[in-house]
Design a protein around this motif. Structure first.
Motif, PDB file in Angstrom:
ATOM      1  N   ILE A  78       0.911  -1.212  -0.067  1.00 18.49           N
ATOM      2  CA  ILE A  78       0.007  -0.031   0.065  1.00 18.49           C
ATOM      3  C   ILE A  78       0.841   1.428   0.108  1.00 18.49           C
ATOM      4  N   PRO A  79       1.287   1.723  -1.011  1.00 18.28           N
ATOM      5  CA  PRO A  79       2.106   2.930  -1.144  1.00 18.28           C
ATOM      6  C   PRO A  79       1.127   4.175  -1.541  1.00 18.28           C
ATOM      7  N   VAL A  80       0.516   4.825  -0.448  1.00 18.08           N
ATOM      8  CA  VAL A  80      -0.274   5.774  -0.839  1.00 18.08           C
ATOM      9  C   VAL A  80       0.265   6.948   0.146  1.00 18.08           C
ATOM     10  N   GLY A  81       0.932   8.017  -0.585  1.00 17.64           N
ATOM     11  CA  GLY A  81       1.200   8.978   0.274  1.00 17.64           C
ATOM     12  C   GLY A  81       2.293   8.714   1.314  1.00 17.64           C
ATOM     13  N   THR A  82       1.987   9.491   2.627  1.00 16.13           N
ATOM     14  CA  THR A  82       2.770   8.960   3.487  1.00 16.13           C
ATOM     15  C   THR A  82       2.511   7.441   4.447  1.00 16.13           C
ATOM     16  N   LEU A  83       1.432   7.003   3.873  1.00 18.48           N
ATOM     17  CA  LEU A  83       1.398   5.502   4.117  1.00 18.48           C
ATOM     18  C   LEU A  83       2.112   4.575   3.390  1.00 18.48           C
ATOM     19  N   GLN A  84       2.765   3.918   3.884  1.00 19.03           N
ATOM     20  CA  GLN A  84       3.617   3.084   3.031  1.00 19.03           C
ATOM     21  C   GLN A  84       3.721   1.579   3.863  1.00 19.03           C
ATOM     22  N   VAL A  85       2.910   0.912   3.469  1.00 16.60           N
ATOM     23  CA  VAL A  85       2.829  -0.379   4.064  1.00 16.60           C
ATOM     24  C   VAL A  85       3.519  -1.728   2.921  1.00 16.60           C
ATOM     25  N   ASP A  86       4.413  -2.296   3.624  1.00 14.43           N
ATOM     26  CA  ASP A  86       5.079  -3.397   2.799  1.00 14.43           C
ATOM     27  C   ASP A  86       4.283  -4.798   3.115  1.00 14.43           C
ATOM     28  N   PHE A  87       4.105  -5.683   2.319  1.00 11.05           N
ATOM     29  CA  PHE A  87       3.915  -7.217   2.645  1.00 11.05           C
ATOM     30  C   PHE A  87       4.941  -7.886   3.117  1.00 11.05           C
ATOM     31  N   ALA A  88       4.881  -7.806   4.668  1.00  8.82           N
ATOM     32  CA  ALA A  88       6.311  -8.219   5.342  1.00  8.82           C
ATOM     33  C   ALA A  88       5.719  -9.007   6.597  1.00  8.82           C
ATOM     34  N   PHE A  89       6.728  -9.960   6.711  1.00  4.46           N
ATOM     35  CA  PHE A  89       6.910 -10.862   7.858  1.00  4.46           C
ATOM     36  C   PHE A  89       7.858 -10.492   8.951  1.00  4.46           C
ATOM     37  N   GLN A  90       7.642 -10.810  10.120  1.00  5.86           N
ATOM     38  CA  GLN A  90       8.555 -10.501  10.870  1.00  5.86           C
ATOM     39  C   GLN A  90       8.838 -12.012  12.104  1.00  5.86           C
ATOM     40  N   VAL A  91      10.228 -11.802  12.275  1.00  2.00           N
ATOM     41  CA  VAL A  91      10.551 -13.244  13.288  1.00  2.00           C
ATOM     42  C   VAL A  91      11.153 -12.696  14.465  1.00  2.00           C
ATOM     43  N   ASP A  92      10.367 -12.810  15.488  1.00  2.00           N
ATOM     44  CA  ASP A  92      10.832 -12.559  16.760  1.00  2.00           C
ATOM     45  C   ASP A  92      10.436 -13.671  17.896  1.00  2.00           C
ATOM     46  N   GLN A  93      10.643 -13.265  19.038  1.00  2.00           N
ATOM     47  CA  GLN A  93      10.392 -14.436  19.909  1.00  2.00           C
ATOM     48  C   GLN A  93       9.027 -15.078  20.209  1.00  2.00           C
ATOM     49  N   LEU A  94       8.183 -13.843  20.093  1.00  2.00           N
ATOM     50  CA  LEU A  94       6.596 -13.954  20.235  1.00  2.00           C
ATOM     51  C   LEU A  94       6.014 -14.790  19.054  1.00  2.00           C
ATOM     52  N   SER A  95       6.482 -14.156  17.808  1.00  2.00           N
ATOM     53  CA  SER A  95       5.863 -14.809  16.434  1.00  2.00           C
ATOM     54  C   SER A  95       6.418 -16.100  16.404  1.00  2.00           C
ATOM     55  N   LEU A  96       7.636 -16.381  17.161  1.00  2.00           N
ATOM     56  CA  LEU A  96       7.854 -17.902  16.796  1.00  2.00           C
ATOM     57  C   LEU A  96       7.245 -18.910  17.638  1.00  2.00           C
ATOM     58  N   VAL A  97       6.876 -18.294  18.950  1.00  2.00           N
ATOM     59  CA  VAL A  97       6.124 -19.332  19.840  1.00  2.00           C
ATOM     60  C   VAL A  97       4.867 -19.512  18.942  1.00  2.00           C
ATOM     61  N   MET A  98       4.027 -18.471  18.609  1.00  2.00           N
ATOM     62  CA  MET A  98       2.804 -18.791  17.764  1.00  2.00           C
ATOM     63  C   MET A  98       3.310 -19.753  16.802  1.00  2.00           C
ATOM     64  N   LEU A  99       3.994 -19.423  15.960  1.00  2.00           N
ATOM     65  CA  LEU A  99       4.349 -20.339  14.704  1.00  2.00           C
ATOM     66  C   LEU A  99       4.405 -21.620  15.155  1.00  2.00           C
ATOM     67  N   LEU A 100       5.170 -22.033  16.189  1.00  2.00           N
ATOM     68  CA  LEU A 100       5.323 -23.485  16.686  1.00  2.00           C
ATOM     69  C   LEU A 100       3.823 -24.250  17.101  1.00  2.00           C
ATOM     70  N   VAL A 101       3.277 -23.429  17.758  1.00  2.00           N
ATOM     71  CA  VAL A 101       1.906 -23.826  18.412  1.00  2.00           C
ATOM     72  C   VAL A 101       1.039 -24.003  17.125  1.00  2.00           C
ATOM     73  N   VAL A 102       0.902 -22.993  16.324  1.00  2.00           N
ATOM     74  CA  VAL A 102      -0.205 -23.116  15.184  1.00  2.00           C
ATOM     75  C   VAL A 102       0.248 -24.343  14.365  1.00  2.00           C
ATOM     76  N   THR A 103       1.338 -24.427  14.044  1.00  2.00           N
ATOM     77  CA  THR A 103       1.829 -25.613  13.222  1.00  2.00           C
ATOM     78  C   THR A 103       1.919 -26.742  13.697  1.00  2.00           C
ATOM     79  N   GLY A 104       2.309 -27.155  14.866  1.00  2.00           N
ATOM     80  CA  GLY A 104       2.636 -28.126  15.460  1.00  2.00           C
ATOM     81  C   GLY A 104       1.365 -28.730  16.064  1.00  2.00           C
ATOM     82  N   VAL A 105       0.458 -28.018  16.740  1.00  2.00           N
ATOM     83  CA  VAL A 105      -1.071 -28.540  17.144  1.00  2.00           C
ATOM     84  C   VAL A 105      -1.701 -28.731  15.717  1.00  2.00           C
TER      85      VAL A 105
END
Length: 657
Positions: A78-105
């Motif tokens: 979404i590149p609209v003026g000052t609003l710049q949104v990339d389709f992006a993923f982030q890897v950190d401690q919290l997202s990894l916990v959720m990633l393991l739970v969602v895929t494992g269970v």
């Protein structure tokens, strides 16, 4: 090599999406190819779990350890003026916990589904929806900005509608799917408005930028940050079924039982808890909102537990149990004990998935028994069960493990996570007595949880068998593809608490330290809330005593349930009818909206104003003009000459005057 492995984070959701595309094609072209559907449907989730493990291991091995999240930007969205949104993923401690739970269970639930749904004619369509559900949940937990998270947020709402109403030929199932979809839209409106306010205040919707600018762009405790967080929490009450938007979740039992397990344990309903944990800095800046989150969570935990006491549908008991346990999680994150809330989310995924899949195994056996004898009793009513431990010993054993875990009996997983939440609420109560009320609600909910879960196991697996003499010959364990996931989840329910054993128990509190990079900013803004070691042991003793009291009380009052349960009277009937909340909503909201829609908007505005005045009126006007014009267009030349002369005379008279 390590960095390259972390870069593969996109592969986890991509595999789930691939499963949806392939199984969706098979549903249209070769719906009978069930073996291929099974391999694809479960295989992509197992592969996604393998990717999650690889990314987790690679992240652990990063040297030097990253100071913040690793953000992977794939394209400008979404590149609209000052609003710049990339389709992006982030890897950190919290997202990894959720990633393991969602895929494992999620992998275990997909494997269970192979046996549970094998006779269903919509088998390929079912797995396509299930894969899509996991894809959107992974987008939700991996998204590096509010808009990307919102894509996953809306996606799981769509998939819940498709899966809850999977057997849409029956009206009750279709209605349940619509109810879930509509009630989630109410909460999602709050999320959307909150995003607008966040962008207006900070100039960005990326998590890292918003959290970096929030302390200076927003006044702590101010109106704006309070409004933003309350609107975010409105979205959470819809997704995570909290008061007042919880009524859709019990009705979601209309879907297949593995769907219930996926929604309740590993995916959709945990989204709200994840959102508060992800935005812990914003909630720490809004004390009023944090108190609302904790208060609503504590009240929901108690309220839903009272309803579960008198339900007879085995899945509906577990549904209200989920609403109650989610309340515990919100009590934790609202208190500021974010790690405790996420810890309970993880352990709850283990024992609640086990409880739902175990109930699915029971329902599978009951349906099979009634099918062979052409009986038509309700296969989900616990009053038609009893004594199933003799026929299904594996299922009975793991269901007892899950029951003791959710009740909070040490050293099972649920004990450690629930105890941390209650201890955190009690610690905050020393500074603010209102939090002691929340602790009291949580403690009473724990008592009721132990009682109604023991009641479920007793009526289902103990006492005399009430299925019928002919049906007993057809009762036995489910196939291994269904029983094996139960055993794995049973082991996780026993040992899952080891990931965060507190120092009080000579543990290392691994999860607490693991999540510190995510929770530190919010924790720094909260007041100190500590209790002495002696008080901690007293709180532990009280929590364990409450759990044992609930179990023993249920055993003494209900064991063995040798006859049909008596009809509920008085206050029991109120609980049986769920406090009449659905009826109240129907009287105060649904019927007035239906009346307004039909009698005013349709009959008056649509039919009379729009159709009558605009559409039909235009037609009548055109007809009138045609009728008038036909008197002028007679086809007689003399008439035309006379009109022409009269017109000229009028013009001359007008000019001379």
């Amino acid at each position: 090599m390590t960095g390259t492995t972390v870069d593969l984070i996109w592969l986890a959701p991509a595999l789930a999406l691939l499963g949806f595309v392939l199984n969706g094609a098979l549903a249209l072209l070769r719906p009978a190819a069930k073996t291929l559907v099974s391999v694809i449907g479960a295989g992509v989730l197992v592969a996604a779990f393998a990717v999650a493990l690889a990314v987790f291991g690679a992240f652990l091995g990063l040297q030097p350890a990253p100071e913040g999240p690793l953000v992977f930007r794939y394209w400008s969205w979404i590149p609209v003026g000052t609003l710049q949104v990339d389709f992006a993923f982030q890897v950190d401690q919290l997202s990894l916990v959720m990633l393991l739970v969602v895929t494992g269970v999620g992998s275990l639930i997909h494997l269970f589904s192979i046996g549970y749904m094998k006779e269903d004619p919509g088998y390929a369509r079912y797995f396509a929806y299930l894969n899509l559900f996991v894809f959107f949940m992974l987008v939700l937990v991996l998204g590096a900005s509010f808009p990307v998270m919102f894509v996953g947020w809306e996606g799981v709402g769509l998939c819940s509608y498709l899966l809850i109403g999977f057997w849409f030929n029956e009206e009750v199932n279709a209605n349940a799917g619509r109810k879930a979809f509509i009630m989630n839209r109410i909460g999602d409106f709050g999320f959307m408005v909150a995003m607008f306010m966040i962008f207006w205040s900070t100039g960005s919707l990326d998590f890292d930028t918003v959290f970096a600018h929030a302390p200076t762009a927003l006044a702590a405790g101010g109106t704006t940050i309070t409004a933003i967080t309350l609107l975010l929490f409105l979205g959470c009450t819809g997704k995570s079924a909290q008061i007042p938007l919880y009524t859709w979740l019990p009705d979601a039992m209309a879907g297949p039982t593995p769907v219930s397990a996926l929604i309740h344990a590993a995916t959709m309903v945990t989204a709200g808890v994840y959102l508060v944990a992800r935005c812990n800095l914003l909630f720490a800046m809004a004390p009023v909102s944090s108190a609302v989150v904790a208060g609503v969570g504590a009240l929901t935990a108690l309220f839903a537990a009272t309803i579960a006491l008198k339900q007879w549908d085995i899945k509906r008991v577990l549904a209200y149990s989920t609403v109650s346990q989610l309340g515990y999680m919100f009590l934790g994150v609202g208190t500021g004990a974010v790690t405790a809330g996420i810890f309970h989310l993880v352990t709850h995924a283990f024992f609640k998935a086990l409880l739902f899949l175990g109930s699915g195994s029971v329902i599978f056996a009951m349906h099979r028994a009634y099918h062979h004898t052409h009986a038509h009793e309700d296969a989900q009513d616990m009053r038609n069960m009893g004594g199933l431990a003799r026929y299904m010993p594996w299922t009975a054993t793991v269901m007892w493990i899950a029951t003791l875990a959710i009740a909070g009996i040490p050293p099972l997983a649920g004990f450690f996570s629930k105890d941390e939440i209650l201890a955190a609420a009690n610690a905050r109560g020393h500074a603010n007595p209102a939090w002691l009320v929340f602790w009291g609600f949580g403690l009473l909910a724990a008592l009721l949880t132990a009682f109604y879960m023991t009641r479920l196991v007793l009526y289902t697996f103990h006492g005399p068998n009430r299925t019928g003499e002919k049906e007993q010959a057809h009762l036995h364990e489910a196939p291994w593809i269904m029983t094996a996931p139960l055993v794995v989840l049973g082991l996780l329910s026993v040992a899952g608490g080891l990931i965060n054993v507190p120092e009080l128990w000579s543990g290392t509190a691994w999860l607490h330290h693991w999540l510190e990079p995510v929770t530190a900013a919010g924790a720094a803004l909260l007041p100190e809330a500590h209790v002495s070691t002696g008080v901690e042991w007293v709180l532990v003793a009280i929590a364990v005593a409450v759990a044992i009291t609930g179990i023993v009380g249920a055993w003494r009052l209900l064991k063995p349930p040798a006859r049909q349960a008596p009809e509920e009277r008085g206050f029991q009937r109120v609980l049986r009818n769920k406090w009449y909340v659905d009826e109240i909503y129907d009287a105060l909201i649904v019927r007035p909206v239906v009346w307004l829609s039909r009698e005013v908007l349709w009959k008056q505005v649509d039919q009379r104003v729009i159709d009558g005045a605009a559409v039909n009126g235009a037609a009548r006007g055109a007809r009138a003009l045609g009728w008038a014009n036909r008197w002028l267009q007679t086809g007689q030349v003399g008439m035309y000459v006379a009109v022409f002369v009269v017109g000229v005379l009028l013009l001359l008279w007008r000019a001379m005057s």
